[in-house]
Design an enzyme around this catalytic site. Structure first.
Site, PDB file in Angstrom:
ATOM      1  N   SER A  40     -22.628 -37.327 -17.898  1.00 63.49           N
ATOM      2  CA  SER A  40     -22.071 -36.518 -18.988  1.00 63.49           C
ATOM      3  C   SER A  40     -21.745 -35.115 -18.495  1.00 63.49           C
ATOM      4  O   SER A  40     -21.608 -34.897 -17.289  1.00 63.49           O
ATOM      5  CB  SER A  40     -23.053 -36.469 -20.156  1.00 63.49           C
ATOM      6  OG  SER A  40     -22.444 -35.862 -21.279  1.00 63.49           O
ATOM      7  N   ASN A  41     -21.605 -34.161 -19.386  1.00 58.94           N
ATOM      8  CA  ASN A  41     -21.346 -32.759 -19.008  1.00 58.94           C
ATOM      9  C   ASN A  41     -22.029 -31.835 -20.004  1.00 58.94           C
ATOM     10  O   ASN A  41     -22.734 -32.291 -20.901  1.00 58.94           O
ATOM     11  CB  ASN A  41     -19.834 -32.498 -18.933  1.00 58.94           C
ATOM     12  CG  ASN A  41     -19.159 -32.836 -20.250  1.00 58.94           C
ATOM     13  OD1 ASN A  41     -19.457 -32.234 -21.278  1.00 58.94           O
ATOM     14  ND2 ASN A  41     -18.278 -33.823 -20.226  1.00 58.94           N
ATOM     15  N   ARG A  42     -21.792 -30.539 -19.850  1.00 61.44           N
ATOM     16  CA  ARG A  42     -22.556 -29.540 -20.605  1.00 61.44           C
ATOM     17  C   ARG A  42     -21.996 -29.228 -21.993  1.00 61.44           C
ATOM     18  O   ARG A  42     -22.445 -28.299 -22.642  1.00 61.44           O
ATOM     19  CB  ARG A  42     -22.591 -28.227 -19.817  1.00 61.44           C
ATOM     20  CG  ARG A  42     -23.317 -28.320 -18.520  1.00 61.44           C
ATOM     21  CD  ARG A  42     -23.141 -27.015 -17.753  1.00 61.44           C
ATOM     22  NE  ARG A  42     -23.647 -27.125 -16.408  1.00 61.44           N
ATOM     23  CZ  ARG A  42     -24.929 -27.003 -16.070  1.00 61.44           C
ATOM     24  NH1 ARG A  42     -25.828 -26.769 -16.991  1.00 61.44           N
ATOM     25  NH2 ARG A  42     -25.308 -27.121 -14.818  1.00 61.44           N
ATOM     26  N   SER A  43     -20.991 -29.946 -22.472  1.00 64.19           N
ATOM     27  CA  SER A  43     -20.393 -29.586 -23.772  1.00 64.19           C
ATOM     28  C   SER A  43     -21.400 -29.754 -24.917  1.00 64.19           C
ATOM     29  O   SER A  43     -22.062 -30.778 -25.031  1.00 64.19           O
ATOM     30  CB  SER A  43     -19.164 -30.461 -24.029  1.00 64.19           C
ATOM     31  OG  SER A  43     -18.702 -30.243 -25.343  1.00 64.19           O
ATOM     32  N   ALA A  79     -14.950 -32.565 -24.152  1.00 66.38           N
ATOM     33  CA  ALA A  79     -15.036 -32.609 -22.703  1.00 66.38           C
ATOM     34  C   ALA A  79     -15.306 -34.071 -22.330  1.00 66.38           C
ATOM     35  O   ALA A  79     -16.466 -34.504 -22.254  1.00 66.38           O
ATOM     36  CB  ALA A  79     -16.146 -31.694 -22.212  1.00 66.38           C
TER      37      ALA A  79
END
Ligand code: PMT
Length: 421
Positions: A215-218, A282
């Site tokens: 995943s990512n930091r959104s 994101a």
């Protein structure tokens, strides 16, 4: 006690900065202050040095129940130019002298009031007052035109007896006209009424096994702010959201999704319904080629490689399928922001791209604020400073609104968009 026959929207709880500059009409600002207070507004008065030659600050201080701010350099008024304008819902300058109009048009900041205007992001209403010859002078006309083009509300002056003894144009606008301008500026905008906006927000989770994912930091804050702002401005909003910890904005329909594939499906299903698509999510660019059905044991995977494949480019796919929808994308960049964002605008067939440098302190992923540059297909580039994501959401919507209008105009004209997308 009401001192005016106001029938406009209430000003209850609104924080208004009342600027008073050096004109004989400064005494009328006292009556205006009383009216604003009786309408429920919380008013802070800022006076210039010349204004204090006409009316004593104490008059405003006693009535408003707040100290009057007069000096940029006074110790206890430290950073007042920032705090007052940042907290204000509207700034009203009445009376505004020719000097005040000039400083505001030119961006000069040599005292508290003029410096405060340079930091203001709320509606600004100027009610000029001066002698007729000054009001009609070409320089003053130019400054008024500049300010109006920039979105500042500059009221017209009234005709009648002037302080010089002459009769002419230049008297301060009637109090009812000033009050109406403030009420109109603060009335909730409904400029997106009749529109159906599809917004995406948050990250996607691309599973490796039942407990792990890429995943990512959104956090979803940017997309949720857009959904909330669009709903408040009258649009019907569907928010396709990746996993976040945020509450659903009131009046917004939410479709929760987890993976890029699910997000693609949800957005595609609603594309035909929408008039505008705003893609703030994101989306993970890669996912594991295989998803294990049971938890992968640590010892089984030591030395093994996780194979990845590209997810679909959702925005590019939606753009290719669109009919009349306005397409807005984001570009999260860490370097060469403008060049990369322009490439994405073209490659994904967008009308507008919101480029944000996700390395800047206080902005980007997870924070409550963001700084962005809006780049549209007409070539305009608008750089916006760091501001709350909710304020940025409004700025994006206002820019998109302008593009919709120019779309309409060109469709009514030669229809240059036909076949051009
Ligand atoms: O959620 P927050 O914590 O508030 O943070 C906000 C934000 C940084 C996530 C937001 O401001 C932002 O920049 N969103 C876009 C993030 C991103 O994926 O940017 P990108 O440059 O990689 O992608 C360009 C555009 O294509 C984006 O609109 C993206 O949604 C879209 N995209 C990307 C990949 C993909 N597979 N499909 C897509 O549609």
């Amino acid at each position: 006690m009401k001192t005016s026959g106001s029938i406009g929207p209430t000003l209850s709880g609104k924080r208004i900065v009342l600027g008073v500059t050096g004109s004989i009409a400064a005494y009328k600002a006292v009556a205006l202050l009383r009216t604003l207070l009786s309408e429920g507004a919380n008013v802070h008065v800022v006076m210039t040095q010349s204004a204090m030659k006409f009316v004593a600050p104490l008059t405003f201080e006693v009535l408003s129940d707040h100290p009057v701010s007069t000096d940029l350099f006074e110790a206890h008024q430290e950073m007042k130019h920032l705090s007052l304008s940042e907290q204000a819902d509207a700034i009203v300058i009445a009376p505004a002298t020719a000097n005040c109009l000039a400083k505001s048009a030119l961006g000069l900041g040599d005292d508290l009031l003029s410096t405060m205007l340079l930091t203001a992001r709320c509606p600004l209403i100027l009610a000029p007052a001066m002698d007729g010859g000054m009001w009609t002078h070409p320089t003053v006309r130019e400054h008024v035109a500049t300010l109006r083009a920039r979105g500042t509300i500059v009221l017209d002056t009234e005709e009648g007896p002037l302080a010089s003894g002459r009769i002419g144009q230049g008297r301060l606008a009637e109090e009812s006209a000033i009050l109406e301008a403030i009420q109109t500026a603060l009335a909730p905008q409904r400029d997106w009424q009749g529109h159906r906006i599809l917004v995406s927000a948050g990250p996607t989770h691309e599973p490796i096994d039942p407990v792990r994912f890429i995943s990512n930091r959104s956090s979803g804050k940017m997309g949720y702010a857009i959904a909330e702002a669009a709903q408040a401005r009258g649009a019907q909003v569907v928010l396709v959201s990746g996993p976040t910890a945020l509450p659903t904005p009131s009046g917004v329909e939410i479709i929760p999704v987890a993976t890029a594939e699910e997000m693609m499906k949800a957005l595609s299903t609603r594309l035909a319904w929408s008039t505008v698509v705003i893609m703030a999510a994101a989306v993970a660019d890669f996912r594991p080629t295989q998803r294990a059905s049971i938890k992968i044991k640590k010892r089984e995977r030591i030395g093994h490689t996780l194979n990845l494949e590209r997810t679909s480019d959702i925005l590019a796919a939606l753009s290719a399928q669109r009919t009349t929808q306005l397409m807005v994308g984001f570009a999260a960049e860490t370097n060469d922001m403008i060049a990369h964002a322009k490439d994405k605008l073209t490659a994904k067939g967008l009308d507008l791209i919101v480029a944000n440098d996700v390395t800047i302190e206080g902005g980007g992923f997870g924070s409550d604020q963001n700084a962005a540059t809006l780049i549209d297909r007409q070539g305009s580039i608008t750089e916006l400073p760091l501001m709350p994501k909710r304020t940025l959401a409004d700025a994006i919507l206002s820019h998109a609104q302008g593009l919709l209008h120019s779309n309409k105009r060109s469709i009514q004209g030669a229809n240059p968009l036909a076949g051009g997308r």
